[in-house]
Design an enzyme around this catalytic site. Structure first.
Site, short mmCIF file in Angstrom:
data_model
loop_
_atom_site.label_atom_id
_atom_site.label_comp_id
_atom_site.label_asym_id
_atom_site.label_seq_id
_atom_site.Cartn_x
_atom_site.Cartn_y
_atom_site.Cartn_z
CD GLU A 323 -2.72 -1.01 2.62
OE1 GLU A 323 -3.79 -1.62 2.65
OE2 GLU A 323 -2.29 -0.33 3.59
CB CYS A 324 0.61 4.36 0.05
SG CYS A 324 0.89 6.12 -0.27
#
Length: 447
Positions: A323-324
Site C-alpha cells: 500500500e502506498c
C-alpha cells in the site's frame, strides 16, 4: 457508567471551522491534562488518518481507533464507542477538516451518537468575531455545541473579549500561542517516534490549557446502547503467518487492520526493511503498509538483503499486499525531492517521483469479487509504469447537498503474487476481500 441497557460516558467531539486551527493540539492537550488528573481517557480520530492518532495515543496512553460513518460504518462506530465507554471516564474524538466538511462530516458523526461538540477557533487574529464563528458553527447544522476552545490566545484580556463575544456559548478552554509546537511535514505532523521532546511538548500543552471546570462538569453524559457482540469472522487465514513490515519507513497501519488479520486466524510477525531484515522464514504472505520510504530511500537502497528477500518471496509466489509507501519501495527507482534517484526492490516496473503538490487525497473503495473494500489515499508522489492496472478504486465526490458521483480513483496493479496501489485499505470494511488478497491465487484463476 453501565445501566441495564445503556452505557453513559462523558464525551466530546473536538472540531474546528477548518484544518490548521489546532484540533490535534487541543485534543492532545485535553487528553494529557485529564490523564494527569487521574482520568481514564480514550481518544478516537474521525476520518482516515495515521499520524494524528500516533500523537493522540502518546497523549492519552491508549490506542486510538478510527471513527467514520463511511469508512468504519455506523454500527461498528457505535460498538467501538460503547466498548471504550466500558473502560474510560472520558471519550474524546478529534474531527476531520472543518465541522461540516465532507459527506459524511464530523457533524454527522456527532449527531449520529448524540455527542456534544467542542469547536476550536484560532483566535490569534480576532476577538469578538469569535462569537459569530461559534454561533455559525452551532446553528448551521445544527449541532449540540458544548463550547469553544480558543487557540493561540495572546493574554487574559484577549480571552475575556473572546468569552464575552460568545454570549450563551461557553468558553470551555483556551490555549496560548506555542513557542514550541508539534512540527509538520508534507503528510502532516511529524510522528512521535522522531521527536525526542514529544512528551515534554504534550506536558506543556496540558499545563497551558486553561480549562473551564464548571462548564465541563455541566456537560451531560452521552448515552450509548450496550452493543451486541460482534459476529466472529470466518477463519480464512487460519494457520497462515503474515509478515508485516513495521519501522520508520512503513508505519501507516490502522490498528484495526492488524486486529482483523488476527481475527481471520492469521499469526503476525514483524520485520524491518530499514534494518535490512529479510522476509521472515515461514511467512505465507507479506503486508507492506504505507509510510515514509522517501525519507529513508538511501537506507532502503543499501538494504540488499531486504531487496533480494522480497524479490525471492515474489518469485516463489508468496502473496504480497503493498500500500502506498509499500508500493513505492517495490518500484525500480524512487526519486526524492532533492532529485536523487535511488534503486528500490524492482518488482513493480516503473519509477516513483516525489513532488511538492498533493497527488492523491480522499476516501475511496476498491471493487473486489467479495464486494467493495473501503479505505483512502493521501500521497505526494507519482508512479510512472508500463504495467496496466487491473482495477481502479472509486471515490465519491459530492456535487450538491444530496448528489454524489463516483469518480475513478487510484490504480491497482497485479504482477504475479503482488497486489499494489496507492490505496490504503481499512481491513474491517471487508475482511473476506482482505483474506483473498493474502491467499495464493490458484493457477488459471481470474484476477
Amino acid at each position: 457508567m453501565r445501566e441495564t441497557d445503556q452505557i453513559t460516558v462523558k464525551a466530546l467531539l473536538v472540531t474546528a471551522v477548518a484544518s490548521g486551527q489546532g484540533k490535534t493540539s487541543v485534543t492532545a492537550a485535553l487528553a494529557r491534562k485529564l490523564v494527569r488528573q487521574g482520568q481514564r481517557v480514550r481518544v478516537f480520530k474521525c476520518g482516515p488518518d495515521f499520524i494524528d492518532p500516533m500523537i493522540l495515543e502518546r497523549a492519552s496512553g491508549a490506542a486510538v481507533q478510527s471513527l467514520d460513518l463511511w469508512l468504519v460504518g455506523t454500527d461498528a462506530c457505535r460498538r467501538l464507542l460503547a466498548e471504550a465507554a466500558t473502560e474510560a471516564d472520558v471519550i474524546l474524538i478529534e474531527g476531520v477538516m472543518g465541522l461540516y466538511d465532507g459527506a459524511p462530516s464530523s457533524a454527522d458523526l456527532a449527531r449520529a451518537f448524540g455527542i456534544p461538540v467542542l469547536a476550536v477557533i484560532d483566535a490569534s487574529a480576532m476577538a469578538q468575531t469569535a462569537g459569530a464563528l461559534a454561533q455559525g458553527l452551532r446553528d448551521y447544522g445544527p449541532v449540540a455545541l458544548a463550547g469553544i476552545a480558543a487557540n493561540r490566545i495572546a493574554s487574559s484580556a484577549h480571552a475575556a473579549m473572546v468569552a464575552a463575544s460568545l454570549r450563551d456559548i461557553a468558553l470551555l478552554a483556551t490555549l496560548p500561542g506555542q513557542a514550541i509546537s508539534l512540527p509538520e511535514r508534507h503528510l502532516g505532523l511529524v510522528v512521535p517516534g522522531e521527536l525526542s521532546m514529544i512528551d515534554s511538548v504534550l506536558d506543556t500543552l496540558a499545563e497551558q490549557l486553561v480549562f473551564n471546570s464548571a462548564a465541563w462538569q455541566a456537560l451531560p453524559p452521552v448515552r450509548l446502547p450496550v452493543p451486541a457482540a460482534a459476529a466472529a469472522l470466518p477463519p480464512l487465514l487460519a494457520g497462515r503467518t503474515i509478515a508485516v513490515a513495521r519501522d520508520a519507513a512503513f508505519l501507516f497501519i490502522y490498528p484495526a487492520n492488524l486486529a482483523t488479520l488476527q481475527a481471520l486466524g492469521a499469526k503476525l510477525c514483524f520485520f524491518s526493511p530499514l534494518a535490512n531484515d529479510g522476509v521472515p522464514d515461514g511467512a505465507d504472505a507479506v503486508y507492506l503498509p504505507g509510510g515514509y520510504p522517501e525519507l529513508h530511500a538511501a537506507t532502503l537502497a543499501a538494504a540488499r538483503h531486504w531487496r533480494s528477500s522480497i524479490r525471492a518471496a515474489h518469485a516463489a509466489g508468496v502473496p504480497i499486499l503493498a500500500e502506498c509507501g509499500g508500493m513505492m519501495a517495490l518500484a525500480d527507482t524512487l526519486s526524492d525531492l532533492d532529485g536523487a534517484c535511488w534503486p528500490m526492490a524492482a518488482i513493480l516496473p516503473g519509477s516513483v517521483s516525489m513532488q511538492t503538490r498533493l497527488a492523491g487525497l480522499g476516501s475511496q473503495a476498491l471493487p473486489t469479487a467479495q464486494g467493495p473494500l473501503r479505505g483512502h489515499t493521501f500521497h505526494y508522489s507519482t508512479l510512472t509504469t508500463s504495467v496496466p492496472p487491473v482495477a481502479h478504486t472509486l471515490k465519491q465526490t459530492t456535487i450538491g447537498a444530496d448528489v454524489r458521483a463516483e469518480v475513478r480513483g487510484e490504480a491497482c496493479y497485479r504482477i504475479g503474487s503482488l497486489t499494489a496501489s496507492y490505496f490504503h485499505a481499512y481491513f474491517p470494511s471487508n475482511p473476506q476481500a482482505v483474506a483473498a488478497l493474502l491467499l495464493p491465487v490458484a493457477p488459471n484463476a481470474p484476477t
